[in-house]
Design an enzyme around this catalytic site. Sequence first.
Site, PDB file in Angstrom:
ATOM      1  N   CYS A   1       0.838  -1.203   0.000  1.00  0.00           N
ATOM      2  CA  CYS A   1       0.000   0.000   0.000  1.00  0.00           C
ATOM      3  C   CYS A   1       0.870   1.249   0.000  1.00  0.00           C
ATOM      4  O   CYS A   1       1.400   1.656   1.041  1.00  0.00           O
ATOM      5  CB  CYS A   1      -0.925  -0.003   1.218  1.00  0.00           C
ATOM      6  SG  CYS A   1      -2.014   1.444   1.289  1.00  0.00           S
TER       7      CYS A   1
ATOM      8  N   CYS B   1      -0.499   4.073   2.164  1.00  0.00           N
ATOM      9  CA  CYS B   1      -0.266   3.866   3.595  1.00  0.00           C
ATOM     10  C   CYS B   1       1.182   4.143   3.974  1.00  0.00           C
ATOM     11  O   CYS B   1       1.465   4.765   4.999  1.00  0.00           O
ATOM     12  CB  CYS B   1      -0.604   2.435   3.995  1.00  0.00           C
ATOM     13  SG  CYS B   1      -2.198   1.821   3.432  1.00  0.00           S
ATOM     14  N   ASP B   2       2.122   3.654   3.164  1.00  0.00           N
ATOM     15  CA  ASP B   2       3.527   3.601   3.580  1.00  0.00           C
ATOM     16  C   ASP B   2       4.487   4.452   2.764  1.00  0.00           C
ATOM     17  O   ASP B   2       5.672   4.540   3.099  1.00  0.00           O
ATOM     18  CB  ASP B   2       4.009   2.143   3.530  1.00  0.00           C
ATOM     19  CG  ASP B   2       3.218   1.248   4.471  1.00  0.00           C
ATOM     20  OD1 ASP B   2       2.760   1.755   5.512  1.00  0.00           O
ATOM     21  OD2 ASP B   2       3.060   0.055   4.163  1.00  0.00           O
TER      22      ASP B   2
END
Length: 325
Positions: free
Chosen positions: A137, A140-141
């Site tokens: 992701c 997300c990261d």
Amino acid sequence: MTTHRSKMLIIGSGPAGYSAAIYGARAMMEPIMVQGLQPGGQLTITTDVENYPGFRDVIQGPWLMEEMKTQAEHVGTRVMWDTIVEVDLEGGSPFRAVGDSGDEYIGDVLVIATGAQARWLGAPGEQELGGKGVSACATCDGFFYRGKKVAVIGGGNTAVEEALYLTNHSDDVTLIHRRDELRAEKILQERLMKHPKITVLWNKVVESFEGDPLAGGLTHLALRDTVTGEDSDFHCDGAFVAIGHAPATELFKGKLELDDGGYLVVEPGTPKTAIPGVFAAGDVMDHTYRQAVTAAGTGCMAALDAERFLAGLEVDLHGHAEAAE
């Protein structure tokens, strides 16, 4: 066999399920939540979480899920350690589900929050280095790789979108694809090819993810050329596997409408499925955003609509409540 009955039955947990449970319990629907095989969902295998609202410092995914679970229980949710293996949606409310334990669960409304799982390559080192250089992701990261060299593995819309997104954080993004052409939409391909921060490696597959999970994490990818068979190493700080997601909808095939990707189909802008009283929340119905905060939001929506359903009310697009016919 024990029968558990409630006004609200929730299948699955994670941000969507827990949020539905919290709102449902506060509305006196006495929710029963059947957690499933991975209580807490994908966040239980996510380490650093830096984008969930309300926390100034980095928090841990498992901790956040435990807090949501505890809050849901505190306001009156019964959380069951079981996995649903069969559902009966025919005939409308109440809805029936059977757990792996043999227990039966009956709810006047049903909220499906079974989530989705990222598809992985299955290559050596992939799971061991998860959260330590390997991710599924970018949204997300990606923030953790500011100014670093990153790779995206895949060739569809997801991979191209992830690569483009990562250019917000990195000046050195490489897309690695096993073929010599992409499957992504043409407009996305054009954006990718024109972007000065992105390079494409064609005809390459990842044989393994290399590095030390305990010291420094990912160091490089071991690649193989699908045409020549030649092996090579690709050094990078982060690798994002972007080969799609698999929604957990096997239980509902033939019982609820699924789209081409296997996600539950809902009325646009709502968590309502085609069966009155059955709602879907979180990643099981969302193939666009797939974030903890959006999952929590749809869980809230599902509980609010469930409360209105039980009260015999329907809400039109302008927010006006009317008695259901």
